[in-house]
Scaffold this active site. Structure first.
Site, mmCIF file in Angstrom:
data_model
loop_
_atom_site.group_PDB
_atom_site.id
_atom_site.type_symbol
_atom_site.label_atom_id
_atom_site.label_comp_id
_atom_site.label_asym_id
_atom_site.label_seq_id
_atom_site.Cartn_x
_atom_site.Cartn_y
_atom_site.Cartn_z
ATOM 1 N N LYS A 154 32.629 45.424 51.059
ATOM 2 C CA LYS A 154 34.089 45.291 51.077
ATOM 3 C C LYS A 154 34.701 46.137 49.969
ATOM 4 O O LYS A 154 34.544 45.852 48.790
ATOM 5 C CB LYS A 154 34.514 43.835 50.871
ATOM 6 N N GLY A 207 34.022 44.038 39.251
ATOM 7 C CA GLY A 207 35.452 43.752 39.177
ATOM 8 C C GLY A 207 35.780 43.018 37.904
ATOM 9 O O GLY A 207 35.098 43.157 36.886
ATOM 10 N N SER A 208 36.819 42.201 37.978
ATOM 11 C CA SER A 208 37.318 41.553 36.762
ATOM 12 C C SER A 208 36.456 40.350 36.383
ATOM 13 O O SER A 208 35.870 39.695 37.255
ATOM 14 C CB SER A 208 38.756 41.113 36.991
ATOM 15 N N VAL A 211 37.445 37.023 38.371
ATOM 16 C CA VAL A 211 36.922 36.882 39.733
ATOM 17 C C VAL A 211 35.391 36.768 39.683
ATOM 18 O O VAL A 211 34.791 35.994 40.426
ATOM 19 C CB VAL A 211 37.373 38.060 40.632
ATOM 20 N N GLY A 212 34.765 37.494 38.772
ATOM 21 C CA GLY A 212 33.306 37.432 38.633
ATOM 22 C C GLY A 212 32.809 36.014 38.375
ATOM 23 O O GLY A 212 31.815 35.578 38.952
ATOM 24 N N GLU A 229 29.045 43.087 37.620
ATOM 25 C CA GLU A 229 29.437 44.144 36.687
ATOM 26 C C GLU A 229 30.903 43.911 36.396
ATOM 27 O O GLU A 229 31.754 44.150 37.246
ATOM 28 C CB GLU A 229 29.230 45.534 37.318
ATOM 29 N N CYS A 263 35.541 50.738 33.246
ATOM 30 C CA CYS A 263 35.022 49.563 32.550
ATOM 31 C C CYS A 263 34.285 49.968 31.272
ATOM 32 O O CYS A 263 34.126 49.148 30.379
ATOM 33 C CB CYS A 263 34.109 48.782 33.473
HETATM 34 P P1 NAD Z 1 39.234 42.445 40.889
HETATM 35 O O1 NAD Z 1 38.289 41.478 40.321
HETATM 36 O O2 NAD Z 1 40.620 42.005 41.106
HETATM 37 O O3 NAD Z 1 38.750 42.965 42.306
HETATM 38 C C1 NAD Z 1 37.479 43.532 42.495
HETATM 39 C C2 NAD Z 1 37.050 43.326 43.931
HETATM 40 O O4 NAD Z 1 36.891 41.931 44.171
HETATM 41 C C3 NAD Z 1 38.072 43.810 44.974
HETATM 42 O O5 NAD Z 1 37.388 44.336 46.082
HETATM 43 C C4 NAD Z 1 38.771 42.522 45.373
HETATM 44 O O6 NAD Z 1 39.319 42.554 46.656
HETATM 45 C C5 NAD Z 1 37.642 41.529 45.288
HETATM 46 N N1 NAD Z 1 38.058 40.138 45.085
HETATM 47 C C6 NAD Z 1 39.187 39.687 44.469
HETATM 48 N N2 NAD Z 1 39.228 38.340 44.511
HETATM 49 C C7 NAD Z 1 38.122 37.936 45.166
HETATM 50 C C8 NAD Z 1 37.606 36.657 45.541
HETATM 51 N N3 NAD Z 1 38.232 35.522 45.241
HETATM 52 N N4 NAD Z 1 36.427 36.617 46.207
HETATM 53 C C9 NAD Z 1 35.758 37.756 46.508
HETATM 54 N N5 NAD Z 1 36.212 38.977 46.208
HETATM 55 C C10 NAD Z 1 37.377 39.070 45.532
HETATM 56 O O7 NAD Z 1 39.144 43.709 39.943
HETATM 57 P P2 NAD Z 1 39.950 45.077 40.050
HETATM 58 O O8 NAD Z 1 41.300 44.836 39.500
HETATM 59 O O9 NAD Z 1 39.822 45.656 41.410
HETATM 60 O O10 NAD Z 1 39.082 46.010 39.092
HETATM 61 C C11 NAD Z 1 39.290 46.053 37.720
HETATM 62 C C12 NAD Z 1 38.227 45.283 36.975
HETATM 63 O O11 NAD Z 1 36.917 45.683 37.370
HETATM 64 C C13 NAD Z 1 38.263 45.536 35.480
HETATM 65 O O12 NAD Z 1 38.154 44.315 34.786
HETATM 66 C C14 NAD Z 1 37.048 46.403 35.225
HETATM 67 O O13 NAD Z 1 36.530 46.365 33.944
HETATM 68 C C15 NAD Z 1 36.099 45.918 36.232
HETATM 69 N N6 NAD Z 1 35.082 46.925 36.513
HETATM 70 C C16 NAD Z 1 33.822 46.750 36.035
HETATM 71 C C17 NAD Z 1 32.841 47.692 36.260
HETATM 72 C C18 NAD Z 1 31.447 47.511 35.739
HETATM 73 O O14 NAD Z 1 30.539 48.123 36.253
HETATM 74 N N7 NAD Z 1 31.203 46.670 34.768
HETATM 75 C C19 NAD Z 1 33.121 48.825 37.000
HETATM 76 C C20 NAD Z 1 34.417 48.976 37.492
HETATM 77 C C21 NAD Z 1 35.383 48.005 37.241
#
Ligand code: NAD
Length: 452
Positions: A154, A207-208, A211-212, A229, A263
């Protein structure tokens, strides 16, 4: 069926829309991925390798097309976007070697023969953020497919286009139908279904942190495997004995690459106090020299932020009266632009020092000595990456061992190289991607004892 509207971040213009998958549609994709599993894991190692190499070659052939798509959908500079498409190719080539090298072990035991196998997990769900749509997708799907899993992916709501194209390229290269599927959709609908569906055996989430945490808690219900991650607030530590000119000249690129939406951004620069003023003198022209503008211009070094909402969030860290030391430039007019911004002096407890901004904002703080530098670098819950600038080899090693982060570089800002493991300490994540370690994250060890 709802639609996801796509906007070019550099112009604010509509790029198009894609349908957002409903839960029923995701369930259907997972069912197809389950059905495709037995045949895919039975493909001989050499043939699976060959198919992944063909997929890599197809990506290479479409590199420019993919890069231009990413520029339009995500506002990445053309130089970065080309690197990202090339990274997908390289990661596929790297893991194409894996099917033929997924060795188990023969362990001496009494009474028989004992061997281990690296079995695929099953259907793997990969959830990707908007900041690096292509590489992050490939870091999940390439090792997962190599190990014999099928993948449902996704992409982020804002940036689905390159992932959709990559799935087409996989099919064109001969990867069997339903082995790699892309389902664009909302996180809390399509992404969450990966967490709750019993046939998805592993979730790879980037992601964030907020959410993680939810994903990890959700996966606990089914003891589902998970790789996380998450964010970073990485330190760039500059000691007085370093090449200060080089450290200052490169510091902007360590944090402002991809407009700081990285990130691994070195968003806290820590400078030894006796060279602090000199460092700031050198940093100013380096920051003003960052070329911000049209992502399609080959000379551009920094593009826009991803969306209007994200720009608002980033701007909230630089309110009126913020201690702006100096700033670079950014275009006026349409698009979600924000200039490279350096904040100093700041206190270690300020919100902008503690929280991940995910934009082109960096703070600079002084430190006294090695111990103080390590204490500041390790402040907070995150620990993804970081840089250490020093000419003293002993100090480079001591500080590298003392900083709690998964990816450190000495006298450079390199974080992600596909040959080496990537991931976070503390709340920056769980597990490792890339390098030889990633295969462990997509296989289960099976032990078999055969009596004499
Ligand atoms: P986000 O957590 O909002 O979204 C990331 C993904 O998760 C998207 O595809 C989103 O649709 C999905 N998502 C959102 N809510 C969800 C849920 N309840 N269940 C399942 N999936 C869900 O993050 P973002 O705003 O897209 O990205 C920014 C964040 O990602 C920053 O905090 C950044 O540091 C982090 N990031 C980390 C890495 C790493 O490798 N450590 C790499 C890139 C980004």
């Amino acid at each position: 069926m709802t639609a996801l509207e796509l906007i070019n971040p550099a112009t604010g213009e509509r790029v198009g829309e894609v349908e957002a998958a409903s839960v029923e549609l995701v369930d259907a994709a997972i069912a197809r991925a389950s059905a495709a599993l037995p045949a895919w894991r039975a493909v001989s190692p050499a043939d699976r390798s060959r198919l992944l190499r063909r997929f890599a070659d197809a990506v290479d052939g479409a590199r420019e097309e993919l890069a231009l798509l990413e520029v339009r959908n995500s506002g990445h500079t053309i130089g970065n976007a080309r690197w990202e498409a090339g990274n997908v190719r390289d990661v596929l080539h790297y893991y194409a070697a894996a099917p033929e090298r997924l060795f188990g072990r023969q362990i001496p035991v009494p009474g028989g023969l004992n061997v281990t196998f690296q079995e695929p997990l099953g259907v793997v769900g990969v959830i990707v953020p908007w900041n690096f749509p292509m590489p992050v997708a490939a870091w999940g799907f390439a090792p997962a497919l190599a190990a014999g899993n099928t993948v449902v992916l996704k992409p982020a709501e804002l940036t689905p286009l390159t992932a959709l194209r990559l799935a087409e390229l996989a099919r064109e290269a001969g990867i069997p139908e339903d082995v790699l599927q892309v389902v664009p959709g909302r996180g809390d609908v399509a992404g969450w279904r990966f967490v709750t569906h019993p046939d998805v055996r592993k979730v790879v989430f980037t992601g964030s942190p907020a959410v993680g945490r939810k994903i990890m808690a959700g996966c606990a219900e089914q003891v589902k495997r998970v790789t996380l991650e998450l964010g970073g607030k990485s330190a760039n530590v500059v000691f007085a004995d370093a090449d200060i000119e080089q450290a200052a000249a490169t510091a902007p690129y360590g944090v402002f690459d991809n407009a700081g939406q990285d990130c691994c951004a070195r968003s806290r620069i820590l400078v030894q106090e006796n060279v602090f003023d000199r460092f700031m003198e050198l940093l100013e022209p380096a920051v003003r020299g960052v070329v911000v503008g049209d992502p399609l211009d080959e000379k551009t070094e920094m593009g826009p932020l991803i969306s209007a909402a994200h720009r608002e969030r980033v701007a909230s860290y630089v309110p009126d009266g913020a201690p702006v030391a100096f700033r670079g430039s950014a275009p006026d007019g349409p698009g979600f632009w924000f200039p490279p911004t350096v904040l100093s002096p700041v206190a270690p407890t300020d919100r902008v020092v503690v929280e991940e901004v995910f934009g082109p904002v960096v703070v600079v703080l002084p430190f006294r000595d090695e111990e103080d530098a390590v204490r500041l670098a390790n402040a907070g819950d995150l620990g993804l990456s970081g840089s250490i600038w020093t000419r003293d080899v002993g100090r480079a090693l001591r500080v590298s061992r003392a900083v709690e982060a998964g990816n450190l570089s000495v006298n450079s800002h390199s974080s992600v190289r596909y040959w080496t493991p990537f991931g976070g300490f503390k709340q920056s994540g769980l597990g490792r991607e890339l390098g030889p370690d990633a295969l462990d994250a997509f296989t289960e060890v099976k032990n078999v004892f055969i009596a004499h």
